[in-house]
Design a protein around this motif. Sequence first.
Motif, PDB file in Angstrom:
ATOM      1  N   THR A 111       0.832  -1.203   0.000  1.00  0.00           N
ATOM      2  CA  THR A 111       0.000   0.000   0.000  1.00  0.00           C
ATOM      3  C   THR A 111       0.865   1.251   0.000  1.00  0.00           C
ATOM      4  OG1 THR A 111      -1.716  -1.177   1.255  1.00  0.00           O
ATOM      5  CG2 THR A 111      -1.815   1.235   1.225  1.00  0.00           C
ATOM      6  N   ILE A 115       1.215   4.278  -2.862  1.00  0.00           N
ATOM      7  CA  ILE A 115       1.090   5.710  -2.578  1.00  0.00           C
ATOM      8  C   ILE A 115       2.332   6.454  -3.060  1.00  0.00           C
ATOM      9  CG2 ILE A 115       0.975   7.413  -0.719  1.00  0.00           C
ATOM     10  CD1 ILE A 115      -0.707   5.367   0.852  1.00  0.00           C
ATOM     11  N   ILE A 118       2.220   6.937  -6.786  1.00  0.00           N
ATOM     12  CA  ILE A 118       1.307   8.018  -7.181  1.00  0.00           C
ATOM     13  C   ILE A 118       1.962   9.373  -6.930  1.00  0.00           C
ATOM     14  CG2 ILE A 118      -0.886   9.141  -6.663  1.00  0.00           C
ATOM     15  CD1 ILE A 118      -2.003   6.340  -6.035  1.00  0.00           C
ATOM     16  N   TYR A 119       2.563   9.541  -5.758  1.00  0.00           N
ATOM     17  CA  TYR A 119       3.266  10.800  -5.474  1.00  0.00           C
ATOM     18  C   TYR A 119       4.353  11.066  -6.508  1.00  0.00           C
ATOM     19  CZ  TYR A 119       1.249  11.191  -0.729  1.00  0.00           C
ATOM     20  OH  TYR A 119       0.411  11.336   0.352  1.00  0.00           O
ATOM     21  N   TYR A 185     -10.907  -3.317  -0.173  1.00  0.00           N
ATOM     22  CA  TYR A 185     -11.382  -2.026  -0.675  1.00  0.00           C
ATOM     23  C   TYR A 185     -11.451  -0.999   0.452  1.00  0.00           C
ATOM     24  CZ  TYR A 185     -12.858  -4.958  -4.610  1.00  0.00           C
ATOM     25  OH  TYR A 185     -12.880  -5.855  -5.651  1.00  0.00           O
ATOM     26  N   LEU A 188      -7.918   0.185   1.271  1.00  0.00           N
ATOM     27  CA  LEU A 188      -7.381   1.102   0.264  1.00  0.00           C
ATOM     28  C   LEU A 188      -8.059   2.469   0.342  1.00  0.00           C
ATOM     29  CD1 LEU A 188      -7.029  -1.321  -2.789  1.00  0.00           C
ATOM     30  CD2 LEU A 188      -5.242  -0.537  -1.213  1.00  0.00           C
ATOM     31  N   ARG A 189      -9.359   2.483   0.610  1.00  0.00           N
ATOM     32  CA  ARG A 189     -10.046   3.770   0.756  1.00  0.00           C
ATOM     33  C   ARG A 189      -9.480   4.548   1.945  1.00  0.00           C
ATOM     34  NH1 ARG A 189     -14.805   0.766  -0.510  1.00  0.00           N
ATOM     35  NH2 ARG A 189     -15.283   0.586   1.706  1.00  0.00           N
ATOM     36  N   TRP A 191      -6.484   4.406   3.309  1.00  0.00           N
ATOM     37  CA  TRP A 191      -5.158   4.941   3.023  1.00  0.00           C
ATOM     38  C   TRP A 191      -5.215   6.012   1.947  1.00  0.00           C
ATOM     39  CZ3 TRP A 191      -0.846   5.166   5.577  1.00  0.00           C
ATOM     40  CH2 TRP A 191      -0.637   4.265   6.621  1.00  0.00           C
ATOM     41  N   ALA A 192      -6.182   5.943   1.046  1.00  0.00           N
ATOM     42  CA  ALA A 192      -6.337   7.007   0.048  1.00  0.00           C
ATOM     43  C   ALA A 192      -6.698   8.324   0.721  1.00  0.00           C
ATOM     44  CB  ALA A 192      -7.408   6.608  -0.970  1.00  0.00           C
ATOM     45  N   ALA A 195      -3.478   9.539   2.537  1.00  0.00           N
ATOM     46  CA  ALA A 195      -2.441   9.984   1.606  1.00  0.00           C
ATOM     47  C   ALA A 195      -2.807  11.315   0.960  1.00  0.00           C
ATOM     48  CB  ALA A 195      -2.222   8.921   0.537  1.00  0.00           C
ATOM     49  N   PHE A 196      -4.055  11.476   0.557  1.00  0.00           N
ATOM     50  CA  PHE A 196      -4.467  12.701  -0.127  1.00  0.00           C
ATOM     51  C   PHE A 196      -4.485  13.888   0.823  1.00  0.00           C
ATOM     52  CE2 PHE A 196      -7.585  15.788  -1.538  1.00  0.00           C
ATOM     53  CZ  PHE A 196      -7.230  15.985  -2.863  1.00  0.00           C
ATOM     54  N   TRP A 267     -16.847  11.139  -2.438  1.00  0.00           N
ATOM     55  CA  TRP A 267     -15.481  11.443  -2.856  1.00  0.00           C
ATOM     56  C   TRP A 267     -15.464  12.586  -3.860  1.00  0.00           C
ATOM     57  CZ3 TRP A 267     -10.846   9.057  -1.306  1.00  0.00           C
ATOM     58  CH2 TRP A 267     -11.011   8.045  -0.351  1.00  0.00           C
TER      59      TRP A 267
END
Length: 432
Positions: A111, A115, A118-119, A185, A188-189, A191-192, A195-196, A267
């Motif tokens: 995970t 991230i 993506i960064y 799922y 992941l949500r 941590w999303a 992270a954001f 979201w």
Amino acid sequence: MSPEAVPVAVPRAAAPALADPRPRSAVSTGVGLAGLAGLVAWVAVARHWGMDGPYAALVALVCCGVPMIGWSLLVDKVHHHASTGIDWSRAQPWRETLDVSITKLAGLWVTWAGIALIYGVERFYWQGNFAFAMWCFGWTAPVLFVASIPYVLWLDRYLVAPHDGSWHLGAWLTGQAGVDHQAIYGHLRSWAVKAFFLAFMLAGTPGNFGEFIRWDWRSITDPAGVANWLITFMFLIDMGMATVGYILTFRPLDAHIRSANPFAAAWVAALICYPPSILMDNNGPLDYHVGTQSWFVWFAGQPLLLGAWGAMLVVLTGLYAWATVAFGPRFSNLTNRGILTHGPYAWSRHPAYLAKNLFWWLSTIPVLTLGSLSDAVRATLLLSVVSGVYYWRARTEERHLLLDPDYQVYNAWMSRHGAVPRLFRWLGGRTA
């Protein structure tokens, strides 16, 4: 239409839950005040010594977070709450939980790698203020990687249900049986979200902190100067407390993410309020500032009006900051980390959204313009749409939180007893 005006149907079977006292809050008042005290103390020191750089801003986060951790563990003893999922009386031998821990670490590290990818790919995160957030992550990533090993090995010995989302992701990656894709799922949500929003909060921390520390006292010579100084201070408190909230997502603090919002509409409603997809920014499709001026420009030369208008704005930003302080170490968008029922949440389901939107209307006054009548109409309509977006956010958040029985009780109680819902009912000529 305000989110408080949403009618809530309360079944007869739920009537006993509506009686006073109000539902108990998942977090105490003291923990937020402890963090606030630490933050204010450091701001006073930094202001005195002129420490306005990014390192001083990071120290502010430490001075805010450490008192909250101490209060949570020593006073509230949150580590004994059943909602942590921890049973300290059942210390299993680490050899019996080793396989679970290894699988969980695999899921966690994958995970984090996703991230980081993506960064790294998104150039946006390496420009402007976000470069500071990436610098912070770059320095802390090796530490977190090493520290995650003893932390997971230790905590798994006491968890009642150690097969969480990290484990299910790790089990899926290693081809093990018993994988729950919904748990993946949810993981992941969660941590999303972190992270954001943590990147966004860290990016704004140095500028927000430095602006207040560098504030020129000589500008506080009139009501507008005093009001703007206090408003800046309130935003500093909000930013500091919120950033720490995104950091302290730990089970022993009972501040972990119970669930992240599973609805796509939630979201979309949230992400269009933040960069890089923000719609309200300069030159954005919902930029309502064109042709407008700040409130103190319109009321210049009128000290009484300046003082009264500035006082209203200070109160609104104070309520906004108070709503964040009330969360203590649990602040987070798009998540359920325990239901709040104290402080401003005893009056309103969405005190921060109400205060924020009223602040925008009173500080911008879109009906006044330096341009044409069409500019005033356009600004007013666009700000109305912005308020509509926050109403949408409130509704989608409630849809998620209503999956929690604790929020169902709180929601029913607020419908009967909350000051703001009762006000909107009265204004609309409705009864409970």
